[in-house]
Scaffold this active site. Structure first.
Site, PDB file in Angstrom:
ATOM      1  N   LYS A  99      56.602  32.663 -74.734  1.00 37.94           N
ATOM      2  CA  LYS A  99      55.208  33.087 -74.566  1.00 37.94           C
ATOM      3  C   LYS A  99      54.722  33.983 -75.702  1.00 37.94           C
ATOM      4  O   LYS A  99      53.899  34.877 -75.507  1.00 37.94           O
ATOM      5  CB  LYS A  99      55.015  33.748 -73.200  1.00 37.94           C
ATOM      6  CG  LYS A  99      55.401  32.826 -72.050  1.00 37.94           C
ATOM      7  CD  LYS A  99      55.033  33.366 -70.694  1.00 37.94           C
ATOM      8  CE  LYS A  99      53.572  33.118 -70.383  1.00 37.94           C
ATOM      9  NZ  LYS A  99      53.279  33.315 -68.940  1.00 37.94           N
ATOM     10  N   ASN A 117      64.454  31.987 -53.938  1.00 39.65           N
ATOM     11  CA  ASN A 117      63.604  33.099 -54.381  1.00 39.65           C
ATOM     12  C   ASN A 117      63.331  33.026 -55.877  1.00 39.65           C
ATOM     13  O   ASN A 117      62.532  33.787 -56.406  1.00 39.65           O
ATOM     14  CB  ASN A 117      64.253  34.444 -54.048  1.00 39.65           C
ATOM     15  CG  ASN A 117      65.621  34.617 -54.682  1.00 39.65           C
ATOM     16  OD1 ASN A 117      66.315  33.651 -54.966  1.00 39.65           O
ATOM     17  ND2 ASN A 117      66.033  35.851 -54.889  1.00 39.65           N
ATOM     18  N   ASP A 169      52.783  33.111 -77.956  1.00 40.90           N
ATOM     19  CA  ASP A 169      51.370  32.791 -78.161  1.00 40.90           C
ATOM     20  C   ASP A 169      50.432  33.704 -77.366  1.00 40.90           C
ATOM     21  O   ASP A 169      49.266  33.862 -77.736  1.00 40.90           O
ATOM     22  CB  ASP A 169      51.105  31.327 -77.783  1.00 40.90           C
ATOM     23  CG  ASP A 169      51.523  31.025 -76.342  1.00 40.90           C
ATOM     24  OD1 ASP A 169      52.724  31.193 -76.045  1.00 40.90           O
ATOM     25  OD2 ASP A 169      50.662  30.639 -75.530  1.00 40.90           O
ATOM     26  N   ASP A 188      61.215  35.508 -64.639  1.00 42.06           N
ATOM     27  CA  ASP A 188      59.956  34.862 -65.046  1.00 42.06           C
ATOM     28  C   ASP A 188      59.811  34.762 -66.557  1.00 42.06           C
ATOM     29  O   ASP A 188      58.695  34.743 -67.085  1.00 42.06           O
ATOM     30  CB  ASP A 188      58.745  35.606 -64.462  1.00 42.06           C
ATOM     31  CG  ASP A 188      58.841  35.797 -62.958  1.00 42.06           C
ATOM     32  OD1 ASP A 188      59.082  34.810 -62.257  1.00 42.06           O
ATOM     33  OD2 ASP A 188      58.702  36.958 -62.499  1.00 42.06           O
ATOM     34  N   GLY A 201      62.029  31.010 -59.378  1.00 43.18           N
ATOM     35  CA  GLY A 201      60.908  30.121 -59.634  1.00 43.18           C
ATOM     36  C   GLY A 201      60.828  29.712 -61.084  1.00 43.18           C
ATOM     37  O   GLY A 201      60.768  30.562 -61.969  1.00 43.18           O
ATOM     38  N   HIS A 202      60.873  28.405 -61.335  1.00 41.78           N
ATOM     39  CA  HIS A 202      60.692  27.885 -62.691  1.00 41.78           C
ATOM     40  C   HIS A 202      59.541  26.887 -62.652  1.00 41.78           C
ATOM     41  O   HIS A 202      59.435  26.094 -61.725  1.00 41.78           O
ATOM     42  CB  HIS A 202      61.941  27.126 -63.181  1.00 41.78           C
ATOM     43  CG  HIS A 202      63.175  27.955 -63.244  1.00 41.78           C
ATOM     44  ND1 HIS A 202      63.198  29.227 -63.765  1.00 41.78           N
ATOM     45  CD2 HIS A 202      64.445  27.685 -62.859  1.00 41.78           C
ATOM     46  CE1 HIS A 202      64.435  29.698 -63.699  1.00 41.78           C
ATOM     47  NE2 HIS A 202      65.203  28.794 -63.148  1.00 41.78           N
ATOM     48  N   ARG A 224      81.524  38.991 -44.406  1.00 42.80           N
ATOM     49  CA  ARG A 224      82.437  37.934 -43.956  1.00 42.80           C
ATOM     50  C   ARG A 224      82.028  37.324 -42.619  1.00 42.80           C
ATOM     51  O   ARG A 224      82.851  36.800 -41.890  1.00 42.80           O
ATOM     52  CB  ARG A 224      83.889  38.451 -43.907  1.00 42.80           C
ATOM     53  CG  ARG A 224      84.396  38.938 -45.255  1.00 42.80           C
ATOM     54  CD  ARG A 224      85.795  39.512 -45.194  1.00 42.80           C
ATOM     55  NE  ARG A 224      85.897  40.667 -44.334  1.00 42.80           N
ATOM     56  CZ  ARG A 224      85.513  41.902 -44.659  1.00 42.80           C
ATOM     57  NH1 ARG A 224      84.981  42.141 -45.845  1.00 42.80           N
ATOM     58  NH2 ARG A 224      85.646  42.890 -43.804  1.00 42.80           N
ATOM     59  N   ARG A 261      52.361  36.075 -56.325  1.00 42.21           N
ATOM     60  CA  ARG A 261      51.995  37.476 -56.559  1.00 42.21           C
ATOM     61  C   ARG A 261      51.673  37.727 -58.030  1.00 42.21           C
ATOM     62  O   ARG A 261      52.341  37.188 -58.919  1.00 42.21           O
ATOM     63  CB  ARG A 261      53.158  38.403 -56.158  1.00 42.21           C
ATOM     64  CG  ARG A 261      53.396  38.485 -54.668  1.00 42.21           C
ATOM     65  CD  ARG A 261      54.499  39.479 -54.337  1.00 42.21           C
ATOM     66  NE  ARG A 261      55.818  39.011 -54.751  1.00 42.21           N
ATOM     67  CZ  ARG A 261      56.945  39.667 -54.519  1.00 42.21           C
ATOM     68  NH1 ARG A 261      56.911  40.838 -53.891  1.00 42.21           N
ATOM     69  NH2 ARG A 261      58.119  39.179 -54.907  1.00 42.21           N
ATOM     70  N   LYS A 299      62.859  30.435 -68.331  1.00 42.16           N
ATOM     71  CA  LYS A 299      64.185  29.799 -68.493  1.00 42.16           C
ATOM     72  C   LYS A 299      64.135  28.303 -68.239  1.00 42.16           C
ATOM     73  O   LYS A 299      64.802  27.521 -68.911  1.00 42.16           O
ATOM     74  CB  LYS A 299      65.196  30.451 -67.527  1.00 42.16           C
ATOM     75  CG  LYS A 299      65.431  31.922 -67.778  1.00 42.16           C
ATOM     76  CD  LYS A 299      66.409  32.511 -66.774  1.00 42.16           C
ATOM     77  CE  LYS A 299      65.829  32.648 -65.392  1.00 42.16           C
ATOM     78  NZ  LYS A 299      64.723  33.632 -65.289  1.00 42.16           N
TER      79      LYS A 299
END
Length: 427
Positions: free
Chosen positions: A330, A41, A332, A16, A43-44, A146, A302, A19
């Site tokens: 981030k 799974n 700022d 998070d 998230g961008h 396998r 979440r 990227k």
């Protein structure tokens, strides 16, 4: 032989970090954008022209209409989610036709993997990992044992059916009958296979041809180093190698073909789910970071756990991934603080520790040692070059650079694509 090399963007902390925004910016000068590990799974979120695009499995380079995007062999793919995400992006006006491909070596995530994910978390109780329950871990378990099913198996129906029946039967023996309809799944995947066929390629051959042709390739890492299966806070990790090693194993690219490795680091620290977090703030300051930074998961919704920047983590991450530069994101969010703390070491059993320990029991006893730096109490969202940043803000950046020994090349000062300071490695 071509000396063309790929550029890599990796998360330095627990994910998070932002990227996707850097990948979006770099993709403007990129021919091919590639995912190498993980699944949906990840998230961008990317904001372009006021439109917010959410990426989970697909490479965020898709925002650039001139860029080809590839899901590499190391990614595990839930095919229905692949199409749902694609449809959502196309509904928002992104034309992805003819420029999105998937490796024929990708392992598949099935609905039964997602069911098993929840059952495993239930067994762990209070010691649960805090997974997204997307089936990623169980799919990688199938791969490692396998018994997994890959994309190319879809096009050999008899083999596909045999493998699916066998793996589901094994899960029934382990967890009991959890109500999974194999017959319906076989029918569904017969249709999905044909729908997926135009996207399927031999990604190893494709990427090496592009490299030889001098094409610019950008690798988009998912998750982050502290969630790496080997080097993260095990067992509170994801199920793939999220570091630079995962680029090689997930794409079939040798180390000699890796050029720049940009580490993306949030100006403070967050994580989602269970596991250790030494600099976590469980007070009003932590809540302020969460509220100002809008720290809620893209994939899960979440609330993220928040804390001060941890240079022990960043130092350790740098040793493993060998970052050539850093994108500090981030920054700022810290505008509102009178003073800012930075974790520089831990004290464990009376001894100062400057690298991240393997033993979580030791880590649980750690006292975090902080350095306190003055805040700048100014809005930096309009700054577009390093000199425009307040003096104390510049000092914060330089403090980080000096500690980890890696230059900061990019600084995020807001959510939008344009809200990025390009420092330049010569400055």
């Amino acid at each position: 032989m071509s000396d063309n090399k790929v550029s890599v963007v990796l998360g330095t902390q627990w994910g998070d970090e932002g990227k996707g925004k850097l990948v979006d910016i770099l993709a403007k000068d990129t021919d091919v954008c590639v995912r190498c590990q993980g699944g949906n799974n990840a998230g961008h979120t990317i904001v372009v022209g006021g439109v917010k695009y959410a990426f989970h499995m697909l490479p965020s380079g898709l925002v650039n209409q001139e860029c080809i995007s590839v899901i590499g062999s190391g990614v595990v793919v839930h095919v229905p989610s692949f199409f749902k995400e694609l449809e959502d992006l196309q509904t928002q006006g992104l034309d992805c036709d003819g420029r999105l491909f998937i490796s024929d070596r990708c392992h598949l995530v099935f609905d039964f993997h997602q069911i098993v994910d929840g059952l495993k978390e239930g067994e762990l109780g209070r010691g649960s990992i805090g997974t997204t329950k997307k089936g990623i871990g169980p799919a990688y378990s199938s791969k490692a044992s396998r018994s997994g099913i890959r994309v190319h198996h879809l096009y050999h129906p008899a083999e596909f059916e045999k493998r699916l029946r066998t793996i589901v039967a094994a899960r029934y023996r382990r967890y009991g009958d959890f109500g999974y309809d194999v017959e319906e799944e076989l029918k569904r995947y017969q249709k999905l296979a044909e729908r997926l066929r135009p996207f399927v390629i031999d990604s190893v051959e494709f990427l090496h041809k592009e490299l030889r042709a001098g094409k610019r390739i950008l690798v988009e890492g998912a998750n982050a180093l502290m969630l790496d299966l080997d080097f993260g806070t095990y067992p509170y990790v994801t199920s793939s190698n999220t570091g630079v090693g995962g680029v090689c194993t997930g794409l079939g690219i040798p180390p000699s073909k890796i050029g720049s490795v940009i580490g993306v680091a949030k100006a403070y620290t967050t994580r989602v789910g269970g596991g250790p977090f030494p600099s976590e703030l469980l007070d009003a300051v932590g809540q302020k970071l969460r509220d100002v930074g809008a720290e809620y998961g893209v994939t899960t919704g979440r609330p993220r756990r928040c804390g001060w920047l941890d240079l022990v983590v960043l130092r350790y991450s740098t040793m493993i991934n060998g970052y050539t530069s850093i994108n500090l994101t981030k920054l700022d969010v810290l505008d509102v603080f009178d003073e800012i703390k930075v974790a520089v070491s831990y004290t464990i059993n009376g001894k100062e520790v400057t690298s991240f320990p393997a033993d979580l029991d030791d880590l649980a006893t750690a006292t975090v040692n902080y350095v306190t730096l003055p805040g700048w109490k100014q809005n930096i969202s309009k700054c577009r070059n390093f000199a425009e940043l307040p003096e104390n803000c510049q000092k914060y950046v330089r403090f980080i650079e000096k500690d980890i020994g890696v230059p900061v090349e990019w600084i995020g000062v807001g959510a939008g694509r344009e809200e990025m300071v390009a420092v330049g490695l010569a400055e």
